[in-house]
Enzyme design. Structure first.
Site, PDB file in Angstrom:
ATOM      1  N   ARG A  25       2.463 -41.015  -6.480  1.00  0.00           N
ATOM      2  CA  ARG A  25       1.719 -40.351  -5.635  1.00  0.00           C
ATOM      3  C   ARG A  25       0.126 -40.117  -5.730  1.00  0.00           C
ATOM      4  O   ARG A  25      -0.722 -40.014  -4.963  1.00  0.00           O
ATOM      5  CB  ARG A  25       2.477 -38.771  -5.684  1.00  0.00           C
ATOM      6  CG  ARG A  25       3.683 -39.077  -5.120  1.00  0.00           C
ATOM      7  CD  ARG A  25       4.504 -37.757  -5.096  1.00  0.00           C
ATOM      8  NE  ARG A  25       3.809 -36.394  -4.219  1.00  0.00           N
ATOM      9  CZ  ARG A  25       4.123 -35.203  -4.518  1.00  0.00           C
ATOM     10  NH1 ARG A  25       4.810 -34.990  -5.498  1.00  0.00           N
ATOM     11  NH2 ARG A  25       3.587 -34.263  -4.019  1.00  0.00           N
ATOM     12  N   LEU A  35       0.886 -32.764  -1.181  1.00  0.00           N
ATOM     13  CA  LEU A  35      -0.103 -33.145  -1.642  1.00  0.00           C
ATOM     14  C   LEU A  35      -0.147 -32.788  -3.222  1.00  0.00           C
ATOM     15  O   LEU A  35       0.383 -31.703  -3.245  1.00  0.00           O
ATOM     16  CB  LEU A  35      -1.601 -32.601  -1.113  1.00  0.00           C
ATOM     17  CG  LEU A  35      -1.856 -33.346   0.363  1.00  0.00           C
ATOM     18  CD1 LEU A  35      -2.896 -32.339   0.699  1.00  0.00           C
ATOM     19  CD2 LEU A  35      -2.501 -34.674   0.008  1.00  0.00           C
ATOM     20  N   HIS A  90       0.604 -25.531  10.670  1.00  0.00           N
ATOM     21  CA  HIS A  90       1.834 -25.246  10.516  1.00  0.00           C
ATOM     22  C   HIS A  90       2.484 -24.545  11.493  1.00  0.00           C
ATOM     23  O   HIS A  90       2.133 -23.678  12.085  1.00  0.00           O
ATOM     24  CB  HIS A  90       2.170 -24.672   9.135  1.00  0.00           C
ATOM     25  CG  HIS A  90       3.608 -24.451   8.717  1.00  0.00           C
ATOM     26  ND1 HIS A  90       4.329 -25.767   8.370  1.00  0.00           N
ATOM     27  CD2 HIS A  90       4.669 -23.685   9.009  1.00  0.00           C
ATOM     28  CE1 HIS A  90       5.632 -25.385   8.198  1.00  0.00           C
ATOM     29  NE2 HIS A  90       5.670 -24.107   8.342  1.00  0.00           N
ATOM     30  N   GLY A 149       1.000 -25.140  -3.660  1.00  0.00           N
ATOM     31  CA  GLY A 149       2.571 -24.670  -3.408  1.00  0.00           C
ATOM     32  C   GLY A 149       2.687 -25.711  -1.826  1.00  0.00           C
ATOM     33  O   GLY A 149       1.958 -26.247  -1.374  1.00  0.00           O
ATOM     34  N   THR A 150       3.972 -25.122  -1.434  1.00  0.00           N
ATOM     35  CA  THR A 150       4.295 -25.627  -0.180  1.00  0.00           C
ATOM     36  C   THR A 150       4.044 -24.602   0.798  1.00  0.00           C
ATOM     37  O   THR A 150       4.439 -23.578   1.051  1.00  0.00           O
ATOM     38  CB  THR A 150       5.626 -25.898  -0.278  1.00  0.00           C
ATOM     39  OG1 THR A 150       6.114 -27.089  -1.125  1.00  0.00           O
ATOM     40  CG2 THR A 150       6.079 -26.675   1.127  1.00  0.00           C
TER      41      THR A 150
HETATM   42  C1  GAR Z   1       2.698 -30.530  14.543  1.00  0.00           C
HETATM   43  O1  GAR Z   1       3.493 -29.424  15.155  1.00  0.00           O
HETATM   44  C2  GAR Z   1       2.252 -29.902  12.994  1.00  0.00           C
HETATM   45  O2  GAR Z   1       2.353 -28.561  13.280  1.00  0.00           O
HETATM   46  C3  GAR Z   1       3.563 -30.394  12.456  1.00  0.00           C
HETATM   47  O3  GAR Z   1       3.452 -31.537  12.724  1.00  0.00           O
HETATM   48  C4  GAR Z   1       3.194 -31.808  14.115  1.00  0.00           C
HETATM   49  C5  GAR Z   1       2.203 -32.919  14.158  1.00  0.00           C
HETATM   50  O4  GAR Z   1       2.081 -32.924  15.346  1.00  0.00           O
HETATM   51  N1  GAR Z   1       3.215 -30.289  10.973  1.00  0.00           N
HETATM   52  C6  GAR Z   1       4.023 -29.865  10.019  1.00  0.00           C
HETATM   53  O5  GAR Z   1       5.223 -29.569  10.304  1.00  0.00           O
HETATM   54  C7  GAR Z   1       3.706 -29.730   8.390  1.00  0.00           C
HETATM   55  N2  GAR Z   1       4.535 -29.031   7.837  1.00  0.00           N
HETATM   56  P1  GAR Z   1       0.848 -34.013  15.784  1.00  0.00           P
HETATM   57  O6  GAR Z   1       0.758 -35.301  15.031  1.00  0.00           O
HETATM   58  O7  GAR Z   1       0.967 -34.248  17.233  1.00  0.00           O
HETATM   59  O8  GAR Z   1      -0.530 -33.338  15.601  1.00  0.00           O
END
Ligand code: GAR
Length: 202
Positions: A66, A94, A110, A144-145
């Site tokens: 990674r 990351l 998020h 963290g996550t």
């Molecule tokens: C969004 O809802 C974002 O918040 C989520 O993925 C989607 C991406 O949509 N991210 C996560 O869940 C990260 N943990 P997009 O590609 O149309 O921006």
């Protein structure tokens, strides 16, 4: 001096698109950097091409670890003089190496009100838990996550007849606004981080 904003993406790219349009319109006083995807052929890469923004697919499978994959990304981000990295639907965690390279300079969006429902499928987690309010959060990425200092949050109602799709759509609309505002504040040097708290300088 305007900051340069780059993006890590994995899929649809609607958050990237919203922020890119805001930069191009001048709503966010910043320069566009580079878009890096960990997935080939995704809509986010098409959008970047349509907007003439440099974009690359960096295949994680081509690297031993990674960190090696991230080293390639850090090098590319450096070549485009990146000041801030926006993880816009980037579905890969990351490592501390990357986080350290861009300490307090990685903004994530998020789709839940953190610290509730970190990780993947946040909208599904919220529905299954039975919360009446959910929403979205922007935060700086730490080791963290989904645990780093929170920049902004926006709540939306959860209705009895919501499905993952209807709730996700309601949240997504707010995500775009929240991410634009967060990147705008960062680029205008309006954000101060003290410990795990973020203060907005008005
Ligand atoms: C969004 O809802 C974002 O918040 C989520 O993925 C989607 C991406 O949509 N991210 C996560 O869940 C990260 N943990 P997009 O590609 O149309 O921006």
């Amino acid at each position: 001096m305007k900051k340069t904003v780059s993006f890590l993406v994995s899929g649809r790219g609607s958050n990237f698109h919203a922020v890119a349009k805001a930069i191009m319109k001048g709503t966010i006083p910043a320069k566009m950097g580079v878009v890096i995807s960990d997935t080939e052929g995704v809509r986010a890469l098409d959008i970047a091409q349509e907007l003439s923004i440099p974009s690359f697919f960096i295949n994680p499978k081509q690297y031993k670890s990674r960190q090696e994959h991230e080293k390639a990304m850090v090098q590319l981000l450096g070549e485009y003089n990146t000041d801030v990295v926006v993880t816009a639907g980037y579905m890969r965690l990351l490592t501390p190496y990357f986080v350290h390279e861009f300490k307090n300079k990685i903004i994530n969006i998020h789709p839940a009100l953190l610290p509730a429902f970190p990780g993947t499928h946040a909208q599904r987690q919220a529905l299954e838990y039975g919360v009446k309010i959910s929403g979205c959060t922007t935060h700086f990425i730490d080791e963290g996550t989904d645990s780093g200092p929170i920049i902004l949050q926006k709540a939306v109602p959860v209705y009895d007849d919501d499905t993952e799709d209807t709730l996700s759509a309601r949240i997504l609309k707010e995500e775009h606004q929240l991410l634009i505002e967060s990147v705008r504040l960062f680029c205008k040097d309006k954000i101060v981080i003290k410990g795990r708290k973020v203060y907005i300088v008005r």
